[in-house]
Design a protein around this motif. Sequence first.
Motif, mmCIF file in Angstrom:
data_model
loop_
_atom_site.group_PDB
_atom_site.id
_atom_site.type_symbol
_atom_site.label_atom_id
_atom_site.label_comp_id
_atom_site.label_asym_id
_atom_site.label_seq_id
_atom_site.Cartn_x
_atom_site.Cartn_y
_atom_site.Cartn_z
ATOM 1 N N TYR A 93 0.444 -1.590 -0.210
ATOM 2 C CA TYR A 93 -0.128 0.051 0.045
ATOM 3 C C TYR A 93 0.528 1.094 0.084
ATOM 4 O O TYR A 93 0.893 2.080 -0.641
ATOM 5 C CB TYR A 93 -0.632 0.376 1.356
ATOM 6 N N SER A 94 1.926 1.397 0.889
ATOM 7 C CA SER A 94 2.739 2.193 0.542
ATOM 8 C C SER A 94 3.745 2.139 -1.024
ATOM 9 O O SER A 94 4.256 1.333 -0.832
ATOM 10 C CB SER A 94 3.787 2.751 1.559
ATOM 11 N N LYS A 95 3.635 2.515 -1.264
ATOM 12 C CA LYS A 95 4.889 3.128 -2.871
ATOM 13 C C LYS A 95 6.249 2.786 -2.744
ATOM 14 O O LYS A 95 6.959 3.081 -3.363
ATOM 15 C CB LYS A 95 4.413 4.228 -3.464
ATOM 16 N N ASN A 96 6.594 3.155 -1.082
ATOM 17 C CA ASN A 96 8.286 3.302 -1.523
ATOM 18 C C ASN A 96 8.349 1.603 -0.758
ATOM 19 O O ASN A 96 9.707 1.413 -1.146
ATOM 20 C CB ASN A 96 8.582 4.052 0.038
ATOM 21 N N TYR A 97 8.257 0.472 -0.707
ATOM 22 C CA TYR A 97 8.082 -0.915 -0.592
ATOM 23 C C TYR A 97 8.096 -1.481 -1.628
ATOM 24 O O TYR A 97 7.375 -1.184 -2.527
ATOM 25 C CB TYR A 97 7.467 -1.387 0.647
ATOM 26 N N SER A 98 8.956 -2.806 -1.717
ATOM 27 C CA SER A 98 8.848 -3.524 -2.653
ATOM 28 C C SER A 98 9.134 -4.992 -1.402
ATOM 29 O O SER A 98 9.135 -4.983 -0.788
ATOM 30 C CB SER A 98 10.662 -3.778 -3.747
ATOM 31 N N GLY A 154 11.910 -5.010 1.312
ATOM 32 C CA GLY A 154 13.145 -3.612 0.117
ATOM 33 C C GLY A 154 12.194 -2.503 0.815
ATOM 34 O O GLY A 154 10.967 -2.336 0.215
ATOM 35 N N ALA A 155 12.722 -0.736 0.668
ATOM 36 C CA ALA A 155 13.032 -0.541 0.954
ATOM 37 C C ALA A 155 14.154 0.743 0.690
ATOM 38 O O ALA A 155 14.942 -0.081 1.558
ATOM 39 C CB ALA A 155 11.906 0.358 2.063
ATOM 40 N N ASP A 156 14.263 2.083 0.107
ATOM 41 C CA ASP A 156 15.636 3.029 -0.010
ATOM 42 C C ASP A 156 15.842 2.535 1.407
ATOM 43 O O ASP A 156 17.197 2.883 1.693
ATOM 44 C CB ASP A 156 15.309 3.859 -0.433
ATOM 45 N N PHE A 157 15.045 3.139 2.727
ATOM 46 C CA PHE A 157 15.042 3.305 4.085
ATOM 47 C C PHE A 157 15.803 2.239 4.821
ATOM 48 O O PHE A 157 16.016 2.905 6.003
ATOM 49 C CB PHE A 157 13.836 4.052 4.146
ATOM 50 N N ILE A 158 16.032 1.137 4.467
ATOM 51 C CA ILE A 158 15.611 -0.160 5.174
ATOM 52 C C ILE A 158 16.842 -0.304 5.328
ATOM 53 O O ILE A 158 17.614 -0.743 4.717
ATOM 54 C CB ILE A 158 14.517 -0.922 4.608
ATOM 55 N N GLY A 178 8.060 -3.638 -9.787
ATOM 56 C CA GLY A 178 6.686 -3.484 -9.802
ATOM 57 C C GLY A 178 6.537 -2.088 -10.349
ATOM 58 O O GLY A 178 7.853 -1.509 -10.561
ATOM 59 N N ILE A 179 6.021 -1.498 -10.564
ATOM 60 C CA ILE A 179 5.301 -0.450 -11.583
ATOM 61 C C ILE A 179 6.050 0.825 -11.173
ATOM 62 O O ILE A 179 7.077 1.325 -11.814
ATOM 63 C CB ILE A 179 4.506 -0.501 -12.337
#
Length: 76
Positions: free
Chosen positions: A18-23, A36-40, A68-69
């Motif tokens: 739901y958050s656009k920053n996570y994969s 994954g996320a840039d900030f993790i 993801g898109i």
Amino acid sequence: MRSLKAALLYPGLCLLEYSKNYSVGRGTDAPFEQIGADFIGGRELAAALNQRLIPGSACLRDEFHAHGIELQGRAY
């Protein structure tokens, strides 16, 4: 779904999408078995989760490229 494990993990991990920053690893060999996320900080998160000694779990730092898109091509 590629595996029974992915199907079991999907209901919980899909909420992160739901958050656009996570994969959640879509398009990889292990979808829904990794996040994954840039900030993790992978090493720090894995160490913190492993210290909790959650039965049946082991967390490892990994690196993958999002498919993801919104996250296309980003490395995590």
